[in-house]
Design a protein around this motif. Sequence first.
Motif, PDB file in Angstrom:
ATOM      1  N   THR A  58     -11.958  -4.924  -0.165  1.00  0.00           N
ATOM      2  CA  THR A  58     -12.729  -4.097  -1.083  1.00  0.00           C
ATOM      3  C   THR A  58     -13.861  -4.952  -1.635  1.00  0.00           C
ATOM      4  O   THR A  58     -13.668  -6.148  -1.886  1.00  0.00           O
ATOM      5  CB  THR A  58     -11.841  -3.613  -2.242  1.00  0.00           C
ATOM      6  OG1 THR A  58     -10.720  -2.933  -1.662  1.00  0.00           O
ATOM      7  CG2 THR A  58     -12.578  -2.649  -3.161  1.00  0.00           C
TER       8      THR A  58
ATOM      9  N   THR B 285       0.820  -1.214   0.000  1.00  0.00           N
ATOM     10  CA  THR B 285       0.000   0.000   0.000  1.00  0.00           C
ATOM     11  C   THR B 285       0.853   1.263   0.000  1.00  0.00           C
ATOM     12  O   THR B 285       0.344   2.354  -0.191  1.00  0.00           O
ATOM     13  CB  THR B 285      -0.906   0.039   1.245  1.00  0.00           C
ATOM     14  OG1 THR B 285      -0.077  -0.076   2.391  1.00  0.00           O
ATOM     15  CG2 THR B 285      -1.922  -1.068   1.238  1.00  0.00           C
TER      16      THR B 285
ATOM     17  N   LYS C 114     -11.560  -1.272   6.436  1.00  0.00           N
ATOM     18  CA  LYS C 114     -10.380  -1.735   7.168  1.00  0.00           C
ATOM     19  C   LYS C 114     -10.788  -2.046   8.596  1.00  0.00           C
ATOM     20  O   LYS C 114     -11.511  -1.258   9.214  1.00  0.00           O
ATOM     21  CB  LYS C 114      -9.312  -0.639   7.187  1.00  0.00           C
ATOM     22  CG  LYS C 114      -8.891  -0.208   5.799  1.00  0.00           C
ATOM     23  CD  LYS C 114      -7.906   0.938   5.874  1.00  0.00           C
ATOM     24  CE  LYS C 114      -7.680   1.476   4.469  1.00  0.00           C
ATOM     25  NZ  LYS C 114      -6.387   2.119   4.306  1.00  0.00           N
TER      26      LYS C 114
ATOM     27  N   THR D 142     -13.796   0.259   0.217  1.00  0.00           N
ATOM     28  CA  THR D 142     -12.737  -0.439   0.946  1.00  0.00           C
ATOM     29  C   THR D 142     -12.957  -0.243   2.442  1.00  0.00           C
ATOM     30  O   THR D 142     -13.130   0.887   2.901  1.00  0.00           O
ATOM     31  CB  THR D 142     -11.356   0.119   0.540  1.00  0.00           C
ATOM     32  OG1 THR D 142     -11.188  -0.120  -0.847  1.00  0.00           O
ATOM     33  CG2 THR D 142     -10.249  -0.561   1.318  1.00  0.00           C
TER      34      THR D 142
ATOM     35  N   GLN E 262      -9.316   5.415   7.268  1.00  0.00           N
ATOM     36  CA  GLN E 262     -10.522   4.699   6.849  1.00  0.00           C
ATOM     37  C   GLN E 262     -11.422   5.676   6.097  1.00  0.00           C
ATOM     38  O   GLN E 262     -12.000   6.570   6.703  1.00  0.00           O
ATOM     39  CB  GLN E 262     -11.274   4.180   8.080  1.00  0.00           C
ATOM     40  CG  GLN E 262     -10.532   3.130   8.865  1.00  0.00           C
ATOM     41  CD  GLN E 262     -11.185   2.955  10.222  1.00  0.00           C
ATOM     42  OE1 GLN E 262     -11.105   3.831  11.071  1.00  0.00           O
ATOM     43  NE2 GLN E 262     -11.838   1.828  10.434  1.00  0.00           N
TER      44      GLN E 262
ATOM     45  N   GLU F 183      -7.763  -5.458   5.292  1.00  0.00           N
ATOM     46  CA  GLU F 183      -8.391  -4.436   4.476  1.00  0.00           C
ATOM     47  C   GLU F 183      -9.086  -5.184   3.350  1.00  0.00           C
ATOM     48  O   GLU F 183      -8.504  -6.118   2.798  1.00  0.00           O
ATOM     49  CB  GLU F 183      -7.285  -3.537   3.927  1.00  0.00           C
ATOM     50  CG  GLU F 183      -7.722  -2.565   2.887  1.00  0.00           C
ATOM     51  CD  GLU F 183      -6.545  -1.740   2.366  1.00  0.00           C
ATOM     52  OE1 GLU F 183      -5.721  -1.255   3.161  1.00  0.00           O
ATOM     53  OE2 GLU F 183      -6.440  -1.610   1.137  1.00  0.00           O
TER      54      GLU F 183
ATOM     55  N   ASP G  71     -14.963  -2.502  12.447  1.00  0.00           N
ATOM     56  CA  ASP G  71     -14.013  -1.415  12.160  1.00  0.00           C
ATOM     57  C   ASP G  71     -14.077  -0.305  13.201  1.00  0.00           C
ATOM     58  O   ASP G  71     -13.630   0.813  12.958  1.00  0.00           O
ATOM     59  CB  ASP G  71     -14.281  -0.845  10.764  1.00  0.00           C
ATOM     60  CG  ASP G  71     -15.577  -0.038  10.700  1.00  0.00           C
ATOM     61  OD1 ASP G  71     -16.391  -0.131  11.646  1.00  0.00           O
ATOM     62  OD2 ASP G  71     -15.762   0.690   9.703  1.00  0.00           O
TER      63      ASP G  71
END
Length: 522
Positions: free
Chosen positions: A88, A11, A35, A33, A17, A86, A54
């Motif tokens: 998506t 990354t 996290k 996405t 976030q 993480e 989260d």
Amino acid sequence: MCIFVAYLKKTERIFMQEFLIKDLATYEGKQITLKGWASNKREGKGLAFIILRDGTGWCQCVVSQESVSEEVFNEAKKVTLESSLELTGLVVRDERQIGGYEIQVNNLLLIGTSPEYPIAKKEHGVDFLTDNRHLWLRSQRQWAIMKIRNRIIFAIHEFFQNDGFVQMDAPIFTGNACEGTSNLFETDFYGDPAYLSQSGQLYGEAMAFSLGKIYTFGPTFRAEKSKTRRHLSEFWMIEPEMIFHDIFDNMDLIERFLRAVVSSVLNDCKKELEIVGRDISVLENIIKPFPRLTYDEAVKIIKGEEDVNGKNAITSLEDEMKKVEARIIEINTDIAAREEKIKTPGMKKGEIGFNQAQIDKLKQELADLEEQARNIPQWLNSARNFEYGNDFGGSDETVLTRLFDVPIMVYNWPHEVKAFYLKRDPNDSRFARGVDTLAPEGYGEIVGGGERETDVNLLIDKINEHELPMQAFEWYLDLRRYGTVPHAGFGLGLERLVTWICKLPHVRESIPFPRMYGRLLP
Ligand code: 4AD
Ligand code: MG
């Protein structure tokens, strides 16, 4: 290479976030996405179901072997309880899922592995959980309690700030005892003894003589060598102090204040109250007036000489004890029958499973009932033998407040059992103008306070009577020597309030890291 470094390489830098679980409704049909951590994981054929949390909520994320690359599916396989990750995916509405939405994952990156997370799904004892408080805090129930605690703190500031109070910070190192010498924590202050503050009140009084209405909000310390469900060694106290208030103005303020705080929680923490399993109908009673009883009236109720709404303290406990005993016998018989059934040859797997689940449930109920069967006789004993003139103990408060569904205020206490600074009742010198507010449902004292003695000579007598070091109180006496005015105030124990609002079995769950007799870690 460790997982975390690998994550950073992929990354390059850490982004915050951007999307949060609490906002999923606004992202329906979109790729986002998330996290967070895996609070649960289940695997099916070609599928992995991860419950992601989260910090703002929980949601189910589905990784399907068919719709992701082999690399991503393998990464998903590495996810264990409380791994950080993480992912998506597409936000899809799904009523059946926690929070009402599901994520159909197309990419996933492990951030930190979590091999053999110590708090697994199975039931743990409370000592084990408290030893692992740093991890226990991640559970949904603890999350909800901490959110409610936060709302309470905010509501307290809102109430006082909107009411013209000025917040002040009282010192933590003190040279004197505010609430008696028996539970002081002594420290070494450059070679001299200093005590961790039991209360900011005396300093609050000085400040009120400058600013009119003040409140403190800080940590306070009591060395209580007893393990009860109500006592902490370190707790947070809120202490307003108001000039030109008498005990009755003080009671009006306590009532208005608690009503505002509880109402804020009811308005803004519906989901959290549901998670902790709170029956909110009792909290909704907060709009009703709080009964105000003198000490004398409260004692009559505890001793069963007077009823409350047709309920007698002693006989209602005796009845309850009979019911508890009968139910214990019933459950034991039921458990024995089911255990016998399980052993019967030819029983189907499903039926064994059903009976085992019922047995576990009954055993839990039995444990609760057995605790009641131990407690009730103690409560009865202390109520029957209560001696007029004594302070209330935990059991007496329980007996009294089990009869109410709204907080009550007990005022005008025998002056001998209360703090040195309370004003003597001008109409009857046997009593001091103290007031305790007791939460219903057996919870007991959450607020202690009263009108302050204004006469310097009466205060000096009291300081001597309590064998307190006069020299350490000279500055406090100056408040009476130079422009004394009538004033009053109170102290709310934050954790006691959180405990009652959430209906917790013990105060230890109301504070992030409890400090109690026998508990300094984590
Ligand atoms: O009744 P207390 O001892 O009163 C005072 O300290 C006064 N100086 C307050 C004032 O008038 N300004 O303590 C006030 C409240 C209690 O009602 C209780 O809620 C909480 O503080 N408290 C405790 N909470 C947790 N653990 C303990 N050991 C506590 N001791 C008191
Ligand atoms: Mg008290």
